[in-house]
Design an enzyme around this catalytic site. Structure first.
Site, PDB file in Angstrom:
ATOM      1  N   HIS A 131      16.252 -49.499  46.130  1.00 48.23           N
ATOM      2  CA  HIS A 131      16.268 -48.138  45.855  1.00 48.23           C
ATOM      3  C   HIS A 131      16.245 -47.496  47.444  1.00 48.23           C
ATOM      4  O   HIS A 131      15.933 -48.823  48.590  1.00 48.23           O
ATOM      5  CB  HIS A 131      15.484 -48.179  44.969  1.00 48.23           C
ATOM      6  CG  HIS A 131      15.355 -47.438  43.454  1.00 48.23           C
ATOM      7  ND1 HIS A 131      15.179 -47.026  42.978  1.00 48.23           N
ATOM      8  CD2 HIS A 131      16.609 -48.313  42.671  1.00 48.23           C
ATOM      9  CE1 HIS A 131      15.264 -47.256  41.076  1.00 48.23           C
ATOM     10  NE2 HIS A 131      16.453 -48.370  42.129  1.00 48.23           N
ATOM     11  N   GLU A 169      13.798 -45.513  48.909  1.00 46.93           N
ATOM     12  CA  GLU A 169      12.775 -45.541  49.667  1.00 46.93           C
ATOM     13  C   GLU A 169      12.671 -47.493  49.583  1.00 46.93           C
ATOM     14  O   GLU A 169      11.727 -47.401  50.798  1.00 46.93           O
ATOM     15  CB  GLU A 169      11.531 -45.519  48.397  1.00 46.93           C
ATOM     16  CG  GLU A 169      11.658 -44.263  47.944  1.00 46.93           C
ATOM     17  CD  GLU A 169      12.934 -43.878  46.329  1.00 46.93           C
ATOM     18  OE1 GLU A 169      12.847 -42.961  45.698  1.00 46.93           O
ATOM     19  OE2 GLU A 169      13.520 -44.250  46.473  1.00 46.93           O
ATOM     20  N   CYS A 197       9.627 -47.050  42.221  1.00 44.68           N
ATOM     21  CA  CYS A 197       9.374 -46.870  43.909  1.00 44.68           C
ATOM     22  C   CYS A 197       7.676 -46.590  44.102  1.00 44.68           C
ATOM     23  O   CYS A 197       7.520 -46.693  45.202  1.00 44.68           O
ATOM     24  CB  CYS A 197      10.580 -45.639  44.436  1.00 44.68           C
ATOM     25  SG  CYS A 197      11.987 -46.696  44.557  1.00 44.68           S
ATOM     26  N   ALA A 246      60.652 -23.404  41.616  1.00 47.10           N
ATOM     27  CA  ALA A 246      61.501 -24.018  40.384  1.00 47.10           C
ATOM     28  C   ALA A 246      62.562 -24.830  40.203  1.00 47.10           C
ATOM     29  O   ALA A 246      62.690 -25.069  38.945  1.00 47.10           O
ATOM     30  CB  ALA A 246      62.215 -22.732  40.827  1.00 47.10           C
ATOM     31  N   SER A 303      58.926 -30.876  45.124  1.00 49.41           N
ATOM     32  CA  SER A 303      56.576 -30.777  45.544  1.00 49.41           C
ATOM     33  C   SER A 303      56.377 -31.101  46.628  1.00 49.41           C
ATOM     34  O   SER A 303      55.244 -31.725  47.171  1.00 49.41           O
ATOM     35  CB  SER A 303      56.090 -30.553  44.772  1.00 49.41           C
ATOM     36  OG  SER A 303      55.862 -32.102  43.881  1.00 49.41           O
ATOM     37  N   TRP A 329      56.437 -31.931  50.599  1.00 50.64           N
ATOM     38  CA  TRP A 329      54.945 -32.332  50.681  1.00 50.64           C
ATOM     39  C   TRP A 329      54.149 -30.173  50.175  1.00 50.64           C
ATOM     40  O   TRP A 329      55.114 -29.515  50.875  1.00 50.64           O
ATOM     41  CB  TRP A 329      53.893 -33.236  51.416  1.00 50.64           C
ATOM     42  CG  TRP A 329      54.236 -34.550  50.925  1.00 50.64           C
ATOM     43  CD1 TRP A 329      55.044 -35.303  51.799  1.00 50.64           C
ATOM     44  CD2 TRP A 329      53.657 -35.175  49.802  1.00 50.64           C
ATOM     45  NE1 TRP A 329      55.221 -36.777  51.527  1.00 50.64           N
ATOM     46  CE2 TRP A 329      53.692 -36.364  49.837  1.00 50.64           C
ATOM     47  CE3 TRP A 329      53.452 -35.098  48.522  1.00 50.64           C
ATOM     48  CZ2 TRP A 329      53.701 -37.768  49.180  1.00 50.64           C
ATOM     49  CZ3 TRP A 329      52.565 -35.828  48.002  1.00 50.64           C
ATOM     50  CH2 TRP A 329      53.487 -37.174  48.652  1.00 50.64           C
ATOM     51  N   PRO A 360      48.980 -29.031  35.327  1.00 50.44           N
ATOM     52  CA  PRO A 360      48.697 -27.966  34.636  1.00 50.44           C
ATOM     53  C   PRO A 360      48.029 -28.106  33.383  1.00 50.44           C
ATOM     54  O   PRO A 360      47.169 -27.321  33.457  1.00 50.44           O
ATOM     55  CB  PRO A 360      50.012 -27.286  35.467  1.00 50.44           C
ATOM     56  CG  PRO A 360      50.808 -27.613  36.421  1.00 50.44           C
ATOM     57  CD  PRO A 360      50.671 -28.815  35.644  1.00 50.44           C
TER      58      PRO A 360
END
Length: 437
Positions: free
Chosen positions: A54, A56, A88, A167, A171, A173, A366
Protein backbone atom coordinates in the site's frame (compact mmCIF):
# COMPACT_ATOMS: atom_id res chain seq x y z
CA UNK A 1 -5.51 21.99 12.37
CA UNK A 2 -3.41 21.02 9.36
CA UNK A 3 -0.31 23.03 8.61
CA UNK A 4 0.66 24.56 5.28
CA UNK A 5 3.29 21.85 4.88
CA UNK A 6 0.66 19.17 5.44
CA UNK A 7 -1.68 20.76 2.91
CA UNK A 8 1.11 20.83 0.34
CA UNK A 9 1.94 17.21 1.16
CA UNK A 10 -1.71 16.21 0.67
CA UNK A 11 -1.78 17.83 -2.77
CA UNK A 12 1.30 15.83 -3.62
CA UNK A 13 -0.32 12.67 -2.22
CA UNK A 14 -3.39 13.19 -4.42
CA UNK A 15 -1.14 13.55 -7.47
CA UNK A 16 0.69 10.38 -6.49
CA UNK A 17 -2.58 8.50 -6.07
CA UNK A 18 -3.55 9.37 -9.64
CA UNK A 19 -0.56 7.41 -10.91
CA UNK A 20 -2.32 4.23 -9.84
CA UNK A 21 -5.41 4.80 -11.99
CA UNK A 22 -5.99 1.78 -14.21
CA UNK A 23 -3.70 -0.51 -12.18
CA UNK A 24 -5.19 -1.04 -8.71
CA UNK A 25 -8.73 -2.34 -9.19
CA UNK A 26 -10.54 -3.66 -7.31
CA UNK A 27 -8.51 -1.68 -4.75
CA UNK A 28 -8.50 2.11 -4.33
CA UNK A 29 -5.82 4.49 -5.56
CA UNK A 30 -3.95 5.97 -2.60
CA UNK A 31 -1.01 8.35 -2.20
CA UNK A 32 1.09 9.02 0.88
CA UNK A 33 3.79 11.53 1.87
CA UNK A 34 5.91 11.27 5.03
CA UNK A 35 7.06 14.47 6.72
CA UNK A 36 9.82 14.41 9.32
CA UNK A 37 9.48 16.10 12.70
CA UNK A 38 10.53 19.39 11.09
CA UNK A 39 7.84 19.24 8.41
CA UNK A 40 10.12 18.32 5.50
CA UNK A 41 9.15 15.61 3.02
CA UNK A 42 11.34 12.54 3.52
CA UNK A 43 9.40 9.82 1.71
CA UNK A 44 6.46 9.28 -0.60
CA UNK A 45 4.66 6.48 -2.36
CA UNK A 46 1.41 5.29 -3.92
CA UNK A 47 -0.53 2.06 -4.31
CA UNK A 48 0.84 0.73 -7.58
CA UNK A 49 -1.11 -2.48 -8.17
CA UNK A 50 -3.70 -4.71 -6.53
CA UNK A 51 -2.01 -7.13 -4.15
CA UNK A 52 1.11 -5.00 -3.89
CA UNK A 53 2.28 -2.85 -0.97
CA UNK A 54 0.00 0.00 0.00
CA UNK A 55 0.94 3.67 -0.35
CA UNK A 56 1.93 4.00 3.31
CA UNK A 57 4.35 1.09 3.07
CA UNK A 58 6.08 2.54 0.00
CA UNK A 59 6.37 5.95 1.68
CA UNK A 60 7.68 4.51 4.97
CA UNK A 61 10.30 2.47 3.13
CA UNK A 62 11.47 5.61 1.34
CA UNK A 63 11.61 7.59 4.58
CA UNK A 64 13.37 4.96 6.69
CA UNK A 65 14.32 6.12 10.18
CA UNK A 66 13.43 9.71 9.29
CA UNK A 67 9.77 8.73 9.64
CA UNK A 68 10.09 8.30 13.42
CA UNK A 69 8.33 11.15 15.18
CA UNK A 70 7.04 12.46 11.87
CA UNK A 71 3.69 12.83 10.11
CA UNK A 72 2.05 10.60 7.53
CA UNK A 73 -0.17 12.46 5.05
CA UNK A 74 -2.39 10.03 3.16
CA UNK A 75 -5.39 10.37 0.84
CA UNK A 76 -7.42 7.54 2.41
CA UNK A 77 -7.80 6.45 6.02
CA UNK A 78 -5.07 3.85 6.73
CA UNK A 79 -6.54 0.36 6.55
CA UNK A 80 -7.02 -1.72 9.66
CA UNK A 81 -7.22 -5.24 8.29
CA UNK A 82 -5.00 -7.97 6.90
CA UNK A 83 -5.71 -8.97 3.32
CA UNK A 84 -3.04 -9.70 0.77
CA UNK A 85 -0.96 -7.17 2.71
CA UNK A 86 -0.83 -6.21 6.39
CA UNK A 87 -2.73 -3.36 8.06
CA UNK A 88 -1.28 0.06 7.27
CA UNK A 89 -2.29 1.41 10.69
CA UNK A 90 0.07 -1.05 12.32
CA UNK A 91 2.85 -0.26 9.84
CA UNK A 92 2.59 3.42 10.78
CA UNK A 93 2.76 2.54 14.47
CA UNK A 94 5.77 0.29 13.95
CA UNK A 95 7.55 3.12 12.12
CA UNK A 96 7.06 5.50 15.03
CA UNK A 97 4.74 7.94 13.23
CA UNK A 98 3.48 10.56 15.69
CA UNK A 99 0.75 12.18 13.59
CA UNK A 100 -1.49 11.04 10.71
CA UNK A 101 -3.43 13.39 8.45
CA UNK A 102 -5.79 11.74 5.99
CA UNK A 103 -8.40 13.05 3.55
CA UNK A 104 -11.24 10.51 3.24
CA UNK A 105 -12.67 7.94 5.65
CA UNK A 106 -12.49 4.35 4.42
CA UNK A 107 -16.13 3.27 3.83
CA UNK A 108 -15.44 -0.47 3.66
CA UNK A 109 -16.51 -2.31 6.82
CA UNK A 110 -13.54 -4.70 6.81
CA UNK A 111 -10.83 -2.05 6.36
CA UNK A 112 -12.19 0.91 8.30
CA UNK A 113 -11.07 1.64 11.86
CA UNK A 114 -7.47 2.53 11.15
CA UNK A 115 -7.93 6.01 12.56
CA UNK A 116 -9.40 4.62 15.80
CA UNK A 117 -6.51 2.17 16.16
CA UNK A 118 -3.99 4.95 15.69
CA UNK A 119 -5.72 7.25 18.19
CA UNK A 120 -5.92 4.43 20.73
CA UNK A 121 -2.15 4.04 20.43
CA UNK A 122 -1.59 7.75 21.16
CA UNK A 123 -1.12 8.98 17.58
CA UNK A 124 -2.52 12.42 16.75
CA UNK A 125 -5.01 11.90 13.89
CA UNK A 126 -6.75 14.51 11.74
CA UNK A 127 -9.16 13.78 8.87
CA UNK A 128 -10.82 15.71 6.04
CA UNK A 129 -7.85 17.64 4.64
CA UNK A 130 -8.51 18.27 0.91
CA UNK A 131 -11.25 15.64 1.03
CA UNK A 132 -12.92 16.81 -2.21
CA UNK A 133 -9.71 16.49 -4.21
CA UNK A 134 -8.99 13.08 -2.72
CA UNK A 135 -12.55 11.88 -3.40
CA UNK A 136 -12.30 13.01 -7.01
CA UNK A 137 -9.17 11.02 -7.76
CA UNK A 138 -10.65 7.97 -6.03
CA UNK A 139 -14.17 8.40 -7.44
CA UNK A 140 -14.24 5.03 -9.18
CA UNK A 141 -13.46 2.98 -6.09
CA UNK A 142 -15.63 5.06 -3.78
CA UNK A 143 -18.57 4.78 -6.18
CA UNK A 144 -18.15 1.02 -6.40
CA UNK A 145 -18.09 0.68 -2.60
CA UNK A 146 -21.04 2.98 -2.01
CA UNK A 147 -23.30 1.82 -4.87
CA UNK A 148 -22.13 -1.71 -5.66
CA UNK A 149 -21.51 -0.88 -9.33
CA UNK A 150 -18.61 0.57 -11.34
CA UNK A 151 -18.16 4.30 -11.74
CA UNK A 152 -19.23 5.30 -15.28
CA UNK A 153 -17.73 8.09 -17.37
CA UNK A 154 -19.55 8.93 -20.60
CA UNK A 155 -17.19 10.38 -23.18
CA UNK A 156 -18.25 11.96 -26.45
CA UNK A 157 -16.92 14.32 -29.10
CA UNK A 158 -19.19 16.87 -30.76
CA UNK A 159 -19.34 20.13 -32.64
CA UNK A 160 -20.16 23.37 -30.88
CA UNK A 161 -23.81 22.89 -31.87
CA UNK A 162 -23.84 19.41 -30.33
CA UNK A 163 -23.55 17.20 -33.42
CA UNK A 164 -21.55 13.97 -33.33
CA UNK A 165 -21.74 13.53 -37.12
CA UNK A 166 -22.92 15.45 -40.19
CA UNK A 167 -26.28 14.83 -41.82
CA UNK A 168 -24.64 12.38 -44.24
CA UNK A 169 -23.05 10.46 -41.38
CA UNK A 170 -19.46 11.66 -41.85
CA UNK A 171 -17.58 12.43 -38.65
CA UNK A 172 -13.85 11.76 -39.05
CA UNK A 173 -12.64 13.87 -37.61
CA UNK A 174 -14.78 16.22 -35.56
CA UNK A 175 -12.31 16.30 -32.68
CA UNK A 176 -8.66 17.28 -32.93
CA UNK A 177 -5.61 15.03 -32.74
CA UNK A 178 -4.98 16.40 -29.26
CA UNK A 179 -8.44 15.35 -28.11
CA UNK A 180 -8.13 11.90 -29.64
CA UNK A 181 -4.82 11.40 -27.85
CA UNK A 182 -6.43 12.47 -24.59
CA UNK A 183 -9.06 9.75 -24.97
CA UNK A 184 -6.30 7.16 -24.87
CA UNK A 185 -5.31 8.59 -21.48
CA UNK A 186 -8.90 8.13 -20.30
CA UNK A 187 -8.88 4.54 -21.51
CA UNK A 188 -5.65 3.88 -19.67
CA UNK A 189 -7.20 5.13 -16.43
CA UNK A 190 -10.32 2.96 -16.69
CA UNK A 191 -10.86 -0.76 -16.16
CA UNK A 192 -13.31 -1.24 -19.03
CA UNK A 193 -14.36 0.51 -22.24
CA UNK A 194 -17.95 -0.11 -23.35
CA UNK A 195 -19.57 0.31 -26.77
CA UNK A 196 -22.86 -0.90 -28.25
CA UNK A 197 -23.65 -2.99 -31.28
CA UNK A 198 -24.36 0.09 -33.42
CA UNK A 199 -20.87 1.47 -32.88
CA UNK A 200 -19.39 -2.00 -33.37
CA UNK A 201 -21.08 -2.40 -36.76
CA UNK A 202 -20.37 1.09 -38.04
CA UNK A 203 -16.84 1.64 -36.74
CA UNK A 204 -15.25 -1.75 -36.05
CA UNK A 205 -13.47 0.04 -33.16
CA UNK A 206 -10.24 -1.18 -31.62
CA UNK A 207 -10.79 0.32 -28.15
CA UNK A 208 -7.27 -0.45 -26.88
CA UNK A 209 -4.87 2.14 -25.47
CA UNK A 210 -2.28 3.58 -27.82
CA UNK A 211 0.45 6.12 -27.18
CA UNK A 212 0.42 5.91 -23.36
CA UNK A 213 3.68 4.45 -22.10
CA UNK A 214 3.29 1.63 -19.61
CA UNK A 215 -0.51 1.68 -19.76
CA UNK A 216 -2.57 -1.27 -18.58
CA UNK A 217 -5.08 -2.29 -21.22
CA UNK A 218 -8.77 -2.03 -20.24
CA UNK A 219 -11.33 -4.75 -20.75
CA UNK A 220 -13.07 -4.07 -24.07
CA UNK A 221 -16.82 -4.66 -23.74
CA UNK A 222 -19.28 -4.83 -26.64
CA UNK A 223 -22.98 -4.82 -25.78
CA UNK A 224 -24.24 -7.07 -28.58
CA UNK A 225 -27.75 -8.06 -27.50
CA UNK A 226 -28.48 -10.50 -30.31
CA UNK A 227 -24.90 -11.53 -30.96
CA UNK A 228 -24.80 -10.21 -34.50
CA UNK A 229 -22.43 -7.22 -34.33
CA UNK A 230 -19.11 -8.82 -33.36
CA UNK A 231 -17.98 -10.84 -36.35
CA UNK A 232 -14.89 -12.97 -36.98
CA UNK A 233 -11.95 -10.66 -37.68
CA UNK A 234 -13.34 -7.73 -35.69
CA UNK A 235 -10.63 -5.44 -34.36
CA UNK A 236 -11.76 -5.97 -30.76
CA UNK A 237 -10.88 -9.65 -31.13
CA UNK A 238 -7.16 -9.10 -31.52
CA UNK A 239 -4.78 -9.75 -28.64
CA UNK A 240 -3.97 -6.12 -27.81
CA UNK A 241 -6.41 -6.13 -24.89
CA UNK A 242 -8.99 -8.41 -23.24
CA UNK A 243 -12.49 -8.47 -24.73
CA UNK A 244 -15.92 -9.38 -23.35
CA UNK A 245 -19.07 -9.60 -25.44
CA UNK A 246 -22.41 -9.20 -23.64
CA UNK A 247 -25.38 -10.96 -25.27
CA UNK A 248 -28.91 -11.88 -24.27
CA UNK A 249 -29.72 -15.16 -22.60
CA UNK A 250 -30.17 -17.89 -25.19
CA UNK A 251 -27.88 -16.31 -27.77
CA UNK A 252 -25.11 -18.55 -29.04
CA UNK A 253 -21.71 -16.98 -28.35
CA UNK A 254 -19.00 -16.46 -30.91
CA UNK A 255 -16.64 -19.44 -30.50
CA UNK A 256 -13.46 -18.68 -28.58
CA UNK A 257 -14.62 -15.24 -27.38
CA UNK A 258 -15.21 -14.39 -23.72
CA UNK A 259 -18.99 -13.96 -23.53
CA UNK A 260 -21.51 -13.20 -20.81
CA UNK A 261 -25.25 -13.85 -21.08
CA UNK A 262 -27.41 -11.18 -19.46
CA UNK A 263 -31.15 -10.78 -18.87
CA UNK A 264 -33.21 -9.42 -21.75
CA UNK A 265 -36.17 -7.15 -21.17
CA UNK A 266 -38.85 -5.69 -23.41
CA UNK A 267 -40.32 -3.40 -20.76
CA UNK A 268 -39.52 0.25 -20.03
CA UNK A 269 -36.73 0.31 -22.59
CA UNK A 270 -36.86 4.09 -22.77
CA UNK A 271 -36.63 4.40 -18.99
CA UNK A 272 -33.87 2.08 -17.93
CA UNK A 273 -32.69 -0.37 -20.57
CA UNK A 274 -30.89 -0.58 -23.86
CA UNK A 275 -33.19 0.33 -26.74
CA UNK A 276 -33.62 -2.34 -29.37
CA UNK A 277 -32.25 0.07 -31.98
CA UNK A 278 -28.76 -0.66 -30.64
CA UNK A 279 -28.87 -4.04 -32.36
CA UNK A 280 -30.36 -3.24 -35.76
CA UNK A 281 -28.39 -1.98 -38.78
CA UNK A 282 -28.07 1.78 -38.65
CA UNK A 283 -29.82 2.22 -41.99
CA UNK A 284 -32.83 0.12 -40.95
CA UNK A 285 -36.12 1.33 -39.46
CA UNK A 286 -37.10 0.48 -35.91
CA UNK A 287 -40.78 1.00 -35.40
CA UNK A 288 -40.64 4.76 -34.96
CA UNK A 289 -37.94 4.77 -32.27
CA UNK A 290 -35.03 7.17 -32.64
CA UNK A 291 -32.24 5.53 -34.64
CA UNK A 292 -28.52 5.76 -34.16
CA UNK A 293 -26.74 7.70 -36.94
CA UNK A 294 -26.07 5.87 -40.17
CA UNK A 295 -22.47 7.03 -40.42
CA UNK A 296 -19.41 6.66 -38.22
CA UNK A 297 -19.59 8.80 -35.07
CA UNK A 298 -16.30 10.34 -33.99
CA UNK A 299 -14.89 7.91 -31.44
CA UNK A 300 -12.14 10.46 -30.74
CA UNK A 301 -9.48 7.78 -30.75
CA UNK A 302 -10.01 4.95 -33.24
CA UNK A 303 -7.97 6.03 -36.23
CA UNK A 304 -6.10 3.54 -38.36
CA UNK A 305 -2.83 3.53 -36.44
CA UNK A 306 -1.10 0.24 -35.92
CA UNK A 307 -2.49 -1.80 -33.07
CA UNK A 308 -0.55 -2.18 -29.88
CA UNK A 309 1.25 -5.44 -29.43
CA UNK A 310 2.05 -5.93 -25.77
CA UNK A 311 0.94 -7.92 -22.77
CA UNK A 312 -2.12 -7.06 -20.78
CA UNK A 313 -3.57 -8.01 -17.42
CA UNK A 314 -7.04 -7.89 -15.91
CA UNK A 315 -8.47 -8.60 -12.49
CA UNK A 316 -8.95 -12.32 -12.07
CA UNK A 317 -6.42 -13.26 -14.72
CA UNK A 318 -5.59 -12.56 -18.32
CA UNK A 319 -8.16 -12.78 -21.08
CA UNK A 320 -7.20 -13.67 -24.62
CA UNK A 321 -9.73 -13.61 -27.41
CA UNK A 322 -9.28 -16.22 -30.13
CA UNK A 323 -10.38 -15.35 -33.62
CA UNK A 324 -12.85 -17.99 -34.89
CA UNK A 325 -12.96 -19.21 -38.46
CA UNK A 326 -16.74 -19.46 -38.69
CA UNK A 327 -19.96 -18.78 -36.84
CA UNK A 328 -23.22 -20.66 -36.44
CA UNK A 329 -26.41 -18.64 -36.79
CA UNK A 330 -28.89 -18.71 -33.92
CA UNK A 331 -32.47 -17.61 -33.24
CA UNK A 332 -32.97 -14.14 -31.80
CA UNK A 333 -34.10 -13.76 -28.20
CA UNK A 334 -37.54 -12.30 -27.41
CA UNK A 335 -38.47 -9.04 -29.11
CA UNK A 336 -38.81 -7.84 -32.68
CA UNK A 337 -37.47 -4.79 -34.48
CA UNK A 338 -40.78 -3.12 -33.61
CA UNK A 339 -40.51 -3.94 -29.89
CA UNK A 340 -38.13 -1.94 -27.71
CA UNK A 341 -35.98 -4.01 -25.42
CA UNK A 342 -32.42 -5.15 -24.81
CA UNK A 343 -29.92 -6.02 -22.16
CA UNK A 344 -30.46 -4.72 -18.66
CA UNK A 345 -27.96 -1.95 -17.84
CA UNK A 346 -27.91 -2.79 -14.13
CA UNK A 347 -27.20 -6.44 -14.90
CA UNK A 348 -24.35 -5.44 -17.21
CA UNK A 349 -22.75 -3.23 -14.57
CA UNK A 350 -23.24 -5.89 -11.89
CA UNK A 351 -21.43 -8.42 -14.09
CA UNK A 352 -18.54 -6.03 -14.68
CA UNK A 353 -18.33 -5.24 -10.97
CA UNK A 354 -18.17 -8.95 -10.17
CA UNK A 355 -15.23 -9.20 -12.58
CA UNK A 356 -13.29 -6.56 -10.63
CA UNK A 357 -14.17 -3.62 -12.87
CA UNK A 358 -14.46 -0.45 -10.85
CA UNK A 359 -14.39 2.18 -13.61
CA UNK A 360 -16.10 2.17 -17.01
CA UNK A 361 -15.49 4.49 -19.95
CA UNK A 362 -18.66 4.59 -22.05
CA UNK A 363 -17.73 5.27 -25.66
CA UNK A 364 -20.93 4.13 -27.35
CA UNK A 365 -23.13 6.26 -29.56
CA UNK A 366 -26.07 8.50 -28.62
CA UNK A 367 -28.50 5.62 -28.05
CA UNK A 368 -26.29 3.62 -25.70
CA UNK A 369 -25.44 6.82 -23.83
CA UNK A 370 -29.15 7.53 -23.49
CA UNK A 371 -29.74 4.07 -22.05
CA UNK A 372 -27.08 4.60 -19.39
CA UNK A 373 -28.46 8.05 -18.54
CA UNK A 374 -31.99 6.64 -18.27
CA UNK A 375 -30.72 3.94 -15.92
CA UNK A 376 -29.11 6.55 -13.66
CA UNK A 377 -25.75 4.96 -14.40
CA UNK A 378 -23.66 7.95 -15.53
CA UNK A 379 -21.44 9.58 -12.91
CA UNK A 380 -19.22 11.79 -15.01
CA UNK A 381 -19.44 13.31 -18.48
CA UNK A 382 -16.45 14.36 -20.56
CA UNK A 383 -17.27 16.22 -23.73
CA UNK A 384 -14.74 17.21 -26.38
CA UNK A 385 -16.24 20.22 -28.16
CA UNK A 386 -14.80 21.26 -31.51
CA UNK A 387 -15.13 24.87 -32.78
CA UNK A 388 -17.24 23.66 -35.69
CA UNK A 389 -20.88 24.02 -36.74
CA UNK A 390 -22.81 21.43 -38.73
CA UNK A 391 -26.40 22.59 -38.36
CA UNK A 392 -27.76 19.06 -38.85
CA UNK A 393 -26.86 15.53 -37.91
CA UNK A 394 -27.29 13.30 -34.86
CA UNK A 395 -27.04 14.84 -31.41
CA UNK A 396 -24.69 13.54 -28.72
CA UNK A 397 -27.52 12.04 -26.65
CA UNK A 398 -30.67 10.17 -27.68
CA UNK A 399 -33.45 9.52 -25.19
CA UNK A 400 -32.23 9.20 -21.64
CA UNK A 401 -35.76 8.95 -20.26
CA UNK A 402 -36.00 12.75 -20.35
CA UNK A 403 -39.18 14.26 -21.78
CA UNK A 404 -39.41 17.67 -20.11
CA UNK A 405 -37.06 20.28 -18.71
CA UNK A 406 -37.80 19.39 -15.09
CA UNK A 407 -36.38 15.91 -15.79
CA UNK A 408 -33.09 17.29 -17.11
CA UNK A 409 -29.96 15.68 -15.73
CA UNK A 410 -28.16 18.54 -14.01
CA UNK A 411 -24.36 18.50 -13.99
CA UNK A 412 -21.65 20.32 -12.06
CA UNK A 413 -18.83 21.52 -14.30
CA UNK A 414 -15.51 20.53 -12.75
CA UNK A 415 -13.01 21.53 -15.41
CA UNK A 416 -12.67 23.25 -18.77
CA UNK A 417 -9.40 22.68 -20.62
CA UNK A 418 -8.27 23.68 -24.10
CA UNK A 419 -6.85 20.79 -26.13
CA UNK A 420 -5.52 22.15 -29.39
CA UNK A 421 -8.52 23.89 -30.99
CA UNK A 422 -11.01 21.91 -28.88
CA UNK A 423 -12.46 22.43 -25.43
CA UNK A 424 -12.67 19.50 -23.02
CA UNK A 425 -15.44 19.91 -20.45
CA UNK A 426 -15.61 17.59 -17.45
CA UNK A 427 -18.80 17.50 -15.39
CA UNK A 428 -20.24 15.28 -12.70
CA UNK A 429 -23.85 14.44 -11.93
CA UNK A 430 -25.18 17.02 -9.49
CA UNK A 431 -27.64 14.79 -7.67
CA UNK A 432 -26.85 11.08 -7.26
CA UNK A 433 -29.43 8.85 -8.91
CA UNK A 434 -31.78 11.70 -9.88
CA UNK A 435 -32.46 13.65 -13.03
CA UNK A 436 -34.56 16.43 -11.50
CA UNK A 437 -32.51 18.98 -9.60
Amino acid sequence: MATAAEAAAMRRAVALAARGLGFTSPNPVVGCVILDAGGDSVGEGYHQRAGGPHAEVHALRAAGEKARGGTAVVTLEPCNHTGRTGPCAQALLDAGIARVVYAVDDPTPDATGGAATLRAAGVDVESGLLAEEAETVNAAWLTSVRTGRPHVTWKYAATLDGRVAAADGTSRWISSAESRADVHRLRAECDAVVVGSGTQRADDPHLAVRGVEGAAQPLRVVVDTHGTAVRPGARVLDDAAPTLVAVAEGVEPLPGVETVHLPYTDQHADAAHLPYVERVPRAAGNGGKASAPSGRPDTAADDEEDRLEHRFTASGGAYRAQRPAARTEHPAPPGTPDTPGGLDIDALLAELHARGVRSVLLEGGPTLAGAFVAAGAVDRVIGYLAPTLLGAGPAALTGGGITTLTEALRLDVRECVALGPDLRITATVAGPGTKEH
